[in-house]
Design a protein around this motif. Structure first.
Motif, short mmCIF file in Angstrom:
data_model
loop_
_atom_site.label_atom_id
_atom_site.label_comp_id
_atom_site.label_asym_id
_atom_site.label_seq_id
_atom_site.Cartn_x
_atom_site.Cartn_y
_atom_site.Cartn_z
N VAL A 148 0.92 -1.22 0.03
CA VAL A 148 -0.10 -0.11 0.00
C VAL A 148 0.91 1.29 0.02
N ALA A 149 0.67 2.19 -1.12
CA ALA A 149 1.42 3.40 -0.97
C ALA A 149 0.67 4.47 -0.61
N ARG A 150 -0.70 4.60 -0.63
CA ARG A 150 -1.54 5.50 -0.14
C ARG A 150 -2.75 4.88 0.01
N VAL A 151 -3.71 5.36 0.99
CA VAL A 151 -5.04 5.08 1.14
C VAL A 151 -5.98 6.20 0.99
N ASP A 152 -7.33 5.72 0.59
CA ASP A 152 -8.36 6.85 0.38
C ASP A 152 -9.55 6.08 1.28
N ARG A 153 -10.40 6.93 1.02
CA ARG A 153 -11.94 6.08 1.57
C ARG A 153 -12.15 4.98 1.16
N GLY A 154 -12.19 3.86 1.68
CA GLY A 154 -12.58 2.40 1.00
C GLY A 154 -11.72 2.22 -0.08
N ALA A 155 -10.62 2.62 -0.55
CA ALA A 155 -9.78 2.50 -1.66
C ALA A 155 -8.32 2.73 -1.03
N ALA A 156 -7.39 2.17 -2.18
CA ALA A 156 -5.95 2.20 -1.74
C ALA A 156 -5.21 2.35 -3.26
N GLU A 157 -4.16 2.91 -3.08
CA GLU A 157 -3.05 2.68 -4.33
C GLU A 157 -2.10 1.89 -3.89
N VAL A 158 -1.99 0.94 -4.64
CA VAL A 158 -0.89 -0.20 -4.27
C VAL A 158 0.05 -0.37 -5.37
N ILE A 159 1.18 -1.01 -4.89
CA ILE A 159 2.49 -1.10 -6.01
C ILE A 159 2.34 -2.89 -5.97
N ALA A 160 2.12 -3.35 -7.27
CA ALA A 160 2.11 -4.70 -7.37
C ALA A 160 3.52 -4.98 -8.40
N ALA A 161 3.74 -6.08 -8.91
CA ALA A 161 4.82 -6.60 -9.51
C ALA A 161 4.60 -6.07 -11.01
N ASP A 162 3.33 -5.66 -11.29
CA ASP A 162 3.16 -5.24 -12.97
C ASP A 162 2.81 -3.60 -12.68
N GLY A 163 3.09 -2.99 -11.78
CA GLY A 163 2.82 -1.58 -11.68
C GLY A 163 1.98 -1.35 -10.44
N THR A 164 1.38 -0.12 -10.57
CA THR A 164 0.42 0.53 -9.62
C THR A 164 -1.09 0.25 -9.95
N HIS A 165 -1.92 -0.08 -8.74
CA HIS A 165 -3.29 -0.25 -9.02
C HIS A 165 -4.02 0.77 -7.96
N HIS A 166 -5.15 1.24 -8.50
CA HIS A 166 -6.25 1.76 -7.51
C HIS A 166 -7.20 0.71 -7.38
N VAL A 167 -7.27 0.21 -5.97
CA VAL A 167 -8.25 -1.04 -5.69
C VAL A 167 -9.16 -0.56 -4.63
N ARG A 168 -10.43 -1.10 -4.70
CA ARG A 168 -11.19 -1.06 -3.51
C ARG A 168 -11.17 -2.31 -2.54
N TYR A 169 -11.85 -2.10 -1.29
CA TYR A 169 -11.51 -3.15 -0.52
C TYR A 169 -12.51 -4.15 -0.62
N GLY A 170 -11.91 -5.38 -0.41
CA GLY A 170 -12.88 -6.45 -0.63
C GLY A 170 -14.03 -6.58 0.72
N ALA A 171 -14.82 -7.57 0.46
CA ALA A 171 -15.83 -7.67 1.66
C ALA A 171 -15.19 -7.94 3.05
N GLN A 172 -14.20 -8.97 2.75
CA GLN A 172 -13.54 -9.33 4.03
C GLN A 172 -12.82 -8.28 4.71
N VAL A 173 -12.19 -7.36 3.96
CA VAL A 173 -11.50 -6.41 4.66
C VAL A 173 -12.44 -5.16 5.16
N ARG A 174 -13.83 -5.14 4.79
CA ARG A 174 -14.54 -4.30 5.02
C ARG A 174 -15.23 -4.82 6.42
N ARG A 175 -15.52 -6.11 6.47
CA ARG A 175 -15.99 -6.48 7.73
C ARG A 175 -15.05 -6.42 8.79
N ALA A 176 -13.71 -6.63 8.57
CA ALA A 176 -12.74 -6.65 9.52
C ALA A 176 -12.56 -5.30 9.92
#
Length: 371
Positions: A33-61
């Motif tokens: 995780v490089a940066r977080v936003d409300r309900g989403a995050a900018e992450v760095i993976a092997a293939d570059g950066t992605h803006h992803v939303r939280y899955g159900a399991q993460v939201r419940r936790a």
């Protein structure tokens, strides 16, 4: 180095190790995780950066405990979705976490929370406590340094105190460094001038390889200027402090993970006015190791260092060996740590009670539905 360049690098340069592989859920890939936003995050993976939303399991936790929210520095698992998108499916176990206490849905500051905490940075190796050498009206805040160093020790990372803007300190810098070292026994203390480049190389040495650091301190401490000097680019915006009172503005409004050209990563953070303790065990004792050492000479093992006869700490206070400010700060942090421990216990008891109520409700419902 920008995030656009990261597809050229192995994730090991961002701190990924083989020991984390076993924690990855099946069908997912790692990212940081490089940066977080409300309900989403900018992450760095092997293939570059992605803006992803939280899955159900993460939201419940996260709904059950804010500590489970993804934060900057976290290693997470990405699950591919349709149309080339991904979701943040899980937060992997943290090797360290810098936390503040007193965070709840109804209160975000001080000790008015319900014992819940918030993770400011995760998987950090070094905590740089940035304290300006001199404001317009006052010197370095030793009490704030003690608090942040205690939290740094508790996080599992190594604290390092940086006295920033040393070029503005005209006389007595060596004495100031000595005072800060006395307030943070066993911690490296360095005077740094990011504008002149003095001490910047020394700071970068703590991040050799793929080590990660977080920079913490008040607004106007020069955190973003230091990050820019380490990154050798204008990675973060900066502003001058106000001339009237020497205070800084909140130039940095979010936490962000920044890769450095010489290796290592640094997390810049917004200015911190006050940070509450959270589930403190050894952090306060490590910061006040001098008082702990003195207490071994007390007549009673459970001495509170208040008015007990034969108190070695009070004796050191009276003969000038121990500054009164130091003992006052120790008492304050001890009280706060004890208070937070009781609040955490209350929260855990409520959570257990709620779980049992839900179990009993399900049992009664099941009983009514039996033929």
């Amino acid at each position: 180095m920008s995030f656009d360049d990261l597809s050229l690098f192995d994730l090991s340069l961002l701190g990924w190790t083989a020991a984390r592989v076993s924690a990855l859920p099946v069908g997912t890939v790692p990212a940081r995780v490089a940066r977080v936003d409300r309900g989403a995050a900018e992450v760095i993976a092997a293939d570059g950066t992605h803006h992803v939303r939280y899955g159900a399991q993460v939201r419940r936790a996260a709904a059950a405990d804010p500590v489970a929210l993804p934060c900057v520095g976290d290693w997470v698992a990405l699950r591919p979705l349709a149309e080339g998108r991904s979701e943040l499916a899980a937060v992997l176990p943290r090797t360290s976490s810098f936390m503040r206490g007193g965070v709840s849905r109804t209160s975000r500051a001080g000790l008015s929370g319900d014992g819940q905490g918030q993770v400011l940075a995760a998987n950090v190796d070094v905590v740089f406590v940035a304290e300006p050498s001199m404001h317009a009206t006052d010197f370095a805040d030793l009490g704030r340094i003690e608090r942040l160093v205690a939290l740094a020790w508790e996080s599992g990372a190594t604290p390092v105190v940086l006295l920033t803007k040393s070029d503005l300190f005209e006389n007595g810098l060596d004495d100031l460094v000595s005072d800060v070292r006395a307030a943070a026994p066993g911690v490296d203390v360095h005077a740094v001038s990011s504008l002149l480049g003095e001490g910047v190389g020394l700071v970068g040495g703590y991040l050799a390889g793929s080590r990660t650091a977080v920079v913490l301190g008040p607004s106007g401490a020069g955190k973003s200027t230091l990050v820019n000097a380490l990154a050798e680019t204008a990675a973060m915006p900066t502003q001058l402090v106000r001339a009237a009172d020497g205070r800084g503005r909140h130039t940095t409004v979010h936490r962000e993970l920044i890769p450095l050209p010489g290796g290592g990563l640094v997390i810049d953070t917004p200015g911190i006015r006050r940070v509450g303790l959270y589930e403190m065990t050894d952090g306060v004792d490590l910061v006040f190791s001098d008082i702990d050492e003195l207490s071994r000479g007390c007549r009673f093992d459970d001495c509170d260092h208040d008015a007990e006869p034969g108190c070695a700490v009070i004796a050191a206070l009276e003969n000038g060996e121990l500054p009164e400010r130091r003992l006052t700060s120790w008492r304050k942090l001890q009280r706060e740590a004890a208070w937070m421990a009781t609040r955490t216990d209350v929260r855990l008891r409520k959570e257990r009670q709620n779980r049992w109520r839900q179990i009993h409700k399900e049992m009664r419902r099941s009983g009514r539905n039996r033929p």
